[in-house]
Scaffold this motif. Structure first.
Motif, short mmCIF file in Angstrom:
data_model
loop_
_atom_site.label_atom_id
_atom_site.label_comp_id
_atom_site.label_asym_id
_atom_site.label_seq_id
_atom_site.Cartn_x
_atom_site.Cartn_y
_atom_site.Cartn_z
N LYS A 193 32.63 -9.97 37.38
CA LYS A 193 31.20 -9.66 37.28
C LYS A 193 30.94 -8.29 36.66
O LYS A 193 29.87 -8.07 36.09
N GLY A 194 31.89 -7.39 36.71
CA GLY A 194 31.74 -6.08 36.09
C GLY A 194 31.60 -6.15 34.57
O GLY A 194 31.16 -5.20 33.94
N HIS A 195 31.96 -7.27 33.98
CA HIS A 195 31.84 -7.47 32.53
C HIS A 195 30.62 -8.30 32.14
O HIS A 195 30.35 -8.48 30.96
N TYR A 196 29.88 -8.81 33.12
CA TYR A 196 28.77 -9.70 32.82
C TYR A 196 27.72 -9.07 31.92
O TYR A 196 27.31 -9.67 30.94
N PHE A 197 27.27 -7.88 32.26
CA PHE A 197 26.16 -7.32 31.49
C PHE A 197 26.56 -7.07 30.04
O PHE A 197 25.80 -7.35 29.12
N GLU A 198 27.77 -6.57 29.82
CA GLU A 198 28.21 -6.29 28.44
C GLU A 198 28.38 -7.56 27.63
O GLU A 198 28.00 -7.61 26.46
N PHE A 199 28.95 -8.61 28.21
CA PHE A 199 29.29 -9.80 27.44
C PHE A 199 28.35 -10.99 27.63
O PHE A 199 28.49 -11.99 26.94
N PHE A 200 27.40 -10.89 28.56
CA PHE A 200 26.41 -11.95 28.78
C PHE A 200 25.01 -11.35 28.90
O PHE A 200 24.17 -11.86 29.64
N GLY A 201 24.74 -10.27 28.19
CA GLY A 201 23.50 -9.53 28.36
C GLY A 201 22.24 -10.35 28.38
O GLY A 201 21.43 -10.25 29.31
N SER A 202 22.01 -11.19 27.37
CA SER A 202 20.77 -11.96 27.33
C SER A 202 20.70 -13.03 28.40
O SER A 202 19.62 -13.52 28.71
N ALA A 203 21.83 -13.39 29.01
CA ALA A 203 21.80 -14.37 30.10
C ALA A 203 21.03 -13.82 31.30
O ALA A 203 20.50 -14.59 32.10
N PHE A 204 20.92 -12.50 31.39
CA PHE A 204 20.17 -11.89 32.49
C PHE A 204 18.67 -12.14 32.36
O PHE A 204 17.93 -12.00 33.33
N LEU A 205 18.21 -12.54 31.18
CA LEU A 205 16.81 -12.94 31.03
C LEU A 205 16.54 -14.27 31.74
O LEU A 205 15.43 -14.53 32.19
N VAL A 206 17.57 -15.10 31.85
CA VAL A 206 17.46 -16.39 32.52
C VAL A 206 17.91 -16.27 33.98
O VAL A 206 17.36 -16.91 34.86
N HIS A 207 18.90 -15.44 34.22
CA HIS A 207 19.47 -15.21 35.56
C HIS A 207 19.40 -13.71 35.86
O HIS A 207 20.42 -13.01 35.76
N PRO A 208 18.25 -13.17 36.21
CA PRO A 208 18.10 -11.72 36.37
C PRO A 208 19.02 -11.09 37.41
O PRO A 208 19.34 -9.90 37.31
#
Length: 168
Positions: free
Chosen positions: A102-117
């Motif tokens: 999960k420590g790599h999520y924001f760097e490698f799945f950044g736009s996914a946080f728009l769907v899964h904040p």
């Protein structure tokens, strides 16, 4: 979602529309002086309950094809346990899977946080071998291959299996 800029809201709407129409959206990020290109999915977890996927360092178009193929097969019930090797996901290339820390999520799945904040989705990395079948963690791999295709675990090495014992 409240508080999103107009641009982020448009991107969120686009990602959801793509996932609704195709089962997932694909985001391709160009490489630069700081890192290799990478491709990831958004919406596979929401639509199919299968982990989102990322692949790093593949030539243009190959990452999209690999992620699409994985999601198509996973959404039809095929399982992709970490450490298993596939030779039929991307022609002529061995592929294995590792869970993404999960420590790599924001760097490698950044736009996914728009769907899964809250970052409440599963994610895997589709790791490819060199044409000579070397993996990034192997001493025989070309110099810098481990930097071009980092393994997105906490340690930077496979953690779901032991290389050469119960995995590649």
């Amino acid at each position: 979602m409240d508080g999103l800029s107009e641009e982020d809201q448009r991107l969120r709407d686009f990602l959801i529309a793509q996932a609704d129409a195709h089962g997932h959206a694909i985001v391709e990020v160009a490489g630069d002086k700081d890192g290799a290109p990478y491709t990831f999915s958004v919406g596979a977890w929401r639509r199919h309950g299968v982990p989102e996927a990322v692949t790093i360092g593949l030539p243009e178009g190959a990452g999209r094809f690999l992620v699409d193929t994985y999601i198509q097969r996973a959404s039809q019930g095929e399982r992709f346990p970490p450490g298993q090797v596939w030779d039929d996901l991307l022609e002529g290339v061995l592929v294995t899977v590792e869970r993404v820390n999960k420590g790599h999520y924001f760097e490698f799945f950044g736009s996914a946080f728009l769907v899964h904040p809250d970052g409440d989705f599963e994610a895997i990395q589709l790791i490819t071998a060199t044409p000579q079948d070397y993996w990034p963690w192997e001493d025989e791999a070309p110099a810098g291959f481990d930097l071009w295709q980092p393994v997105l675990t906490e340690s930077g090495l496979p953690e779901s299996w032991t290389p050469g014992v119960n995995g590649p």
